[in-house]
Scaffold this motif. Structure first.
Motif, short mmCIF file in Angstrom:
data_model
loop_
_atom_site.label_atom_id
_atom_site.label_comp_id
_atom_site.label_asym_id
_atom_site.label_seq_id
_atom_site.Cartn_x
_atom_site.Cartn_y
_atom_site.Cartn_z
N ASP A 1 44.90 21.84 41.56
CA ASP A 1 44.10 22.99 41.12
C ASP A 1 44.90 24.29 41.20
OD1 ASP A 1 44.28 22.98 43.86
OD2 ASP A 1 42.17 23.44 44.24
N VAL A 2 46.18 24.20 40.76
CA VAL A 2 47.06 25.38 40.84
C VAL A 2 46.47 26.62 40.15
CG1 VAL A 2 49.29 26.28 40.02
CG2 VAL A 2 49.20 24.12 41.28
N PRO A 3 45.93 26.49 38.92
CA PRO A 3 45.40 27.70 38.28
C PRO A 3 44.35 28.43 39.12
CG PRO A 3 45.52 25.91 36.69
CD PRO A 3 45.83 25.32 38.03
N ARG A 4 43.45 27.66 39.72
CA ARG A 4 42.39 28.29 40.54
C ARG A 4 42.99 28.98 41.75
NH1 ARG A 4 37.42 25.30 42.66
NH2 ARG A 4 39.03 23.80 43.21
N LEU A 5 43.96 28.30 42.38
CA LEU A 5 44.60 28.90 43.56
C LEU A 5 45.32 30.18 43.17
CD1 LEU A 5 45.94 25.58 45.08
CD2 LEU A 5 44.42 27.16 46.27
N MET A 6 45.95 30.16 41.99
CA MET A 6 46.66 31.37 41.55
C MET A 6 45.69 32.52 41.34
SD MET A 6 49.59 30.24 38.90
CE MET A 6 51.12 29.49 39.44
N GLN A 7 44.54 32.20 40.75
CA GLN A 7 43.55 33.26 40.49
C GLN A 7 43.02 33.87 41.78
OE1 GLN A 7 41.21 30.75 37.42
NE2 GLN A 7 40.62 32.86 37.03
N ALA A 8 43.17 33.14 42.88
CA ALA A 8 42.58 33.59 44.15
C ALA A 8 43.53 34.48 44.95
CB ALA A 8 42.18 32.39 44.99
N VAL A 9 44.82 34.54 44.56
CA VAL A 9 45.76 35.32 45.37
C VAL A 9 46.04 36.69 44.75
CG1 VAL A 9 46.86 33.25 46.35
CG2 VAL A 9 47.81 34.29 44.27
N PRO B 1 35.91 31.45 35.77
CA PRO B 1 35.35 32.77 35.53
C PRO B 1 35.01 33.54 36.80
CG PRO B 1 33.73 31.06 35.07
CD PRO B 1 35.01 30.36 35.43
N ARG B 2 35.06 32.88 37.94
CA ARG B 2 34.63 33.55 39.17
C ARG B 2 35.66 34.55 39.68
NH1 ARG B 2 33.00 28.32 42.40
NH2 ARG B 2 34.58 27.51 40.99
N SER B 3 35.21 35.45 40.54
CA SER B 3 36.09 36.50 41.07
C SER B 3 37.05 35.88 42.09
CB SER B 3 35.26 37.57 41.76
OG SER B 3 34.72 37.03 42.95
N PRO B 4 38.18 36.56 42.35
CA PRO B 4 39.10 36.05 43.37
C PRO B 4 38.40 35.86 44.72
CG PRO B 4 40.16 37.79 42.10
CD PRO B 4 38.73 37.72 41.63
N ALA B 5 37.49 36.78 45.06
CA ALA B 5 36.82 36.65 46.37
C ALA B 5 35.96 35.38 46.42
CB ALA B 5 35.95 37.89 46.62
N ALA B 6 35.24 35.12 45.31
CA ALA B 6 34.40 33.91 45.28
C ALA B 6 35.27 32.65 45.34
CB ALA B 6 33.56 33.91 44.00
#
Ligand code: UDP
Length: 399
Positions: free
Chosen positions: A286-294, A203-208
């Motif tokens: 942790d691919v999904p999290r990495l994807m959410q961050a880009v 649920p966190r923002s890409p920046a977080a």
């Protein structure tokens, strides 16, 4: 006749425990690439069934955890190293072991009602043993049988063997079905069941997320796949070099012996003067999290993809996707309505598409929302499990 078995809160109809058919899942590799991740999700409703694996490894652990009984081949280890496009001559020294393995599969198949061969080598080895002991066999074909991936003779042998032995050939896309039929595979045996997957989104923002993952601020793209020449990571590095200040993460490792290519990617980044802008993160869980961050996910395969799970993962993560128009990408991205399509092996076109997405992300928000809805409705794990269960039950009923 069939009862409901709950898998992840969803009813998957596989039959009452006790009356449910006994499925023998066969896999040639212990390494987790896309095909094995699909198998991991496909077996979920089949607790109590058996998996016959050519070798031990991560897949055995995962399937054991899913409640399957694991039978490890006594003569299978090392056979996954046999290249899938190897000539008969290369396979000759291993013929004795292959014959022994076929016997082991026949014995295991006899104890089951139906055999489910995951991927190419598993089918090549299991097809005749299954038929010899009178068990129907389904082939989950995760490859695209075209000239980019296989020699002509190999394609024909695979299609003929399927026509002769397979009760059903399951493929993940229309592109894979067309390639199978084009090389002589029987159209009436093919069922398209797209890969289905669910993601745990953060649920966190890409920046977080970036801060937590130690990723840099500023424009950032990602490419997520095992490192292999046909996956096209080199094209992404070349495109990135054309956009000042853009950084990229390269996620994945060489799973099947493509270490020279992995080394070449690093050399290429250095030669183009972007070594400090390309971050090689290796194999990640942790691919999904990495994807959410880009800011954007690139799917740069230079040869046709039979499916491309990472495409769907990026759609679910709500990130703009840029993919090469080869194989199933256009199907998954709705002809370009759910993501940008560019020609393969064109760093200039990829760079232009990336620049457009990075310059005005808001302009792509509607497309990204559409992509997420499309992925949720068409490519969920429960839908895939249900479709596969139906095909397995039909196959047993016909046999
Ligand atoms: N993957 C992963 N960690 C990595 C790189 C990739 O878990 O470091 C996963 C990725 O998220 C995807 C799968 O591996 O689910 C690759 O599937 P795809 O269909 O894209 O390619 P394949 O390996 O089957 O050709």
């Amino acid at each position: 006749m069939t009862g409901a078995l709950s898998a992840d809160g969803l009813a998957i109809r596989t039959g009452e425990p006790g009356t449910r058919p006994r499925v023998l899942f066969v896999s040639h590799t212990g390494t987790m690439s896309g095909a094995e991740l699909v198998l991991r999700d496909a077996v979920r409703p089949w607790t109590g069934s058996t998996a016959f694996l050519f070798e031990d490894g991560a897949l055995a652990d995962v399937l054991r955890g899913a409640g399957l009984t694991i039978r490890l081949a006594r003569r299978g280890s090392g056979l996954s190293g046999l290249r899938r496009d190897a000539s008969v001559l290369r396979a000759l020294p291993k013929l004795g072991r292959l014959a022994g393995l076929a016997l082991e599969i026949a014995r295991a198949a006899r104890a089951c009602d139906v055999v489910y061969a995951n991927s190419q080598k598993a089918f090549l080895l299991a097809a005749i043993p299954a038929r010899l002991v009178g068990r129907p066999i389904l082939w989950h074909l995760h490859d695209i049988l075209d000239g980019a991936h296989f020699g002509r003779a190999q394609r024909i042998v695979q299609a003929r063997l399927a026509n002769l032995c397979a009760a059903r050939v399951v493929v993940p896309s229309r592109a894979a079905a067309d390639a199978f039929i084009k090389v002589g595979g029987s159209a009436s045996r093919v069922s398209v069941v797209p890969n289905g997957l669910d993601l745990d989104l953060d649920p966190r923002s890409p920046a977080a997320l970036r801060a937590e993952l130690g990723l840099p601020a500023g424009p950032l793209i990602g490419v997520f796949s095992r490192l292999a020449p046909w996956k096209g990571q080199d094209v992404v590095i070349e495109a990135l070099a054309r956009i000042p200040d853009l950084r990229g993460i390269v996620v994945g490792t060489a799973l099947f012996g493509e270490d020279a290519y992995a080394a070449r990617l690093r050399t290429l980044a250095a030669e183009l003067g972007v070594a400090d802008r390309v971050l090689f993160l290796g194999q990640r869980s942790d691919v999904p999290r990495l994807m959410q961050a880009v800011d954007a996910v690139v799917h740069p395969s230079v040869d046709p993809e039979p499916f491309g799970r990472t495409l769907v993962e990026a759609m679910l993560a709500g990130v703009p996707v840029i993919a090469t128009d080869a194989g199933a990408s256009a199907e998954i991205l709705d002809g370009g309505a759910a993501g940008t399509l560019v020609p393969p092996r064109r760093p200039d076109r990829l760079a232009a598409a990336l620049a457009a997405v990075l310059a005005d992300p808001d302009a792509f928000a509607e497309r990204t929302r559409l992509a997420r809805d499309r992925a949720r409705t068409r490519y969920g794990a429960a839908g895939m499990q249900q479709a596969l269960a139906t095909l397995i039950l039909e196959t047993v009923a016909r046999a």
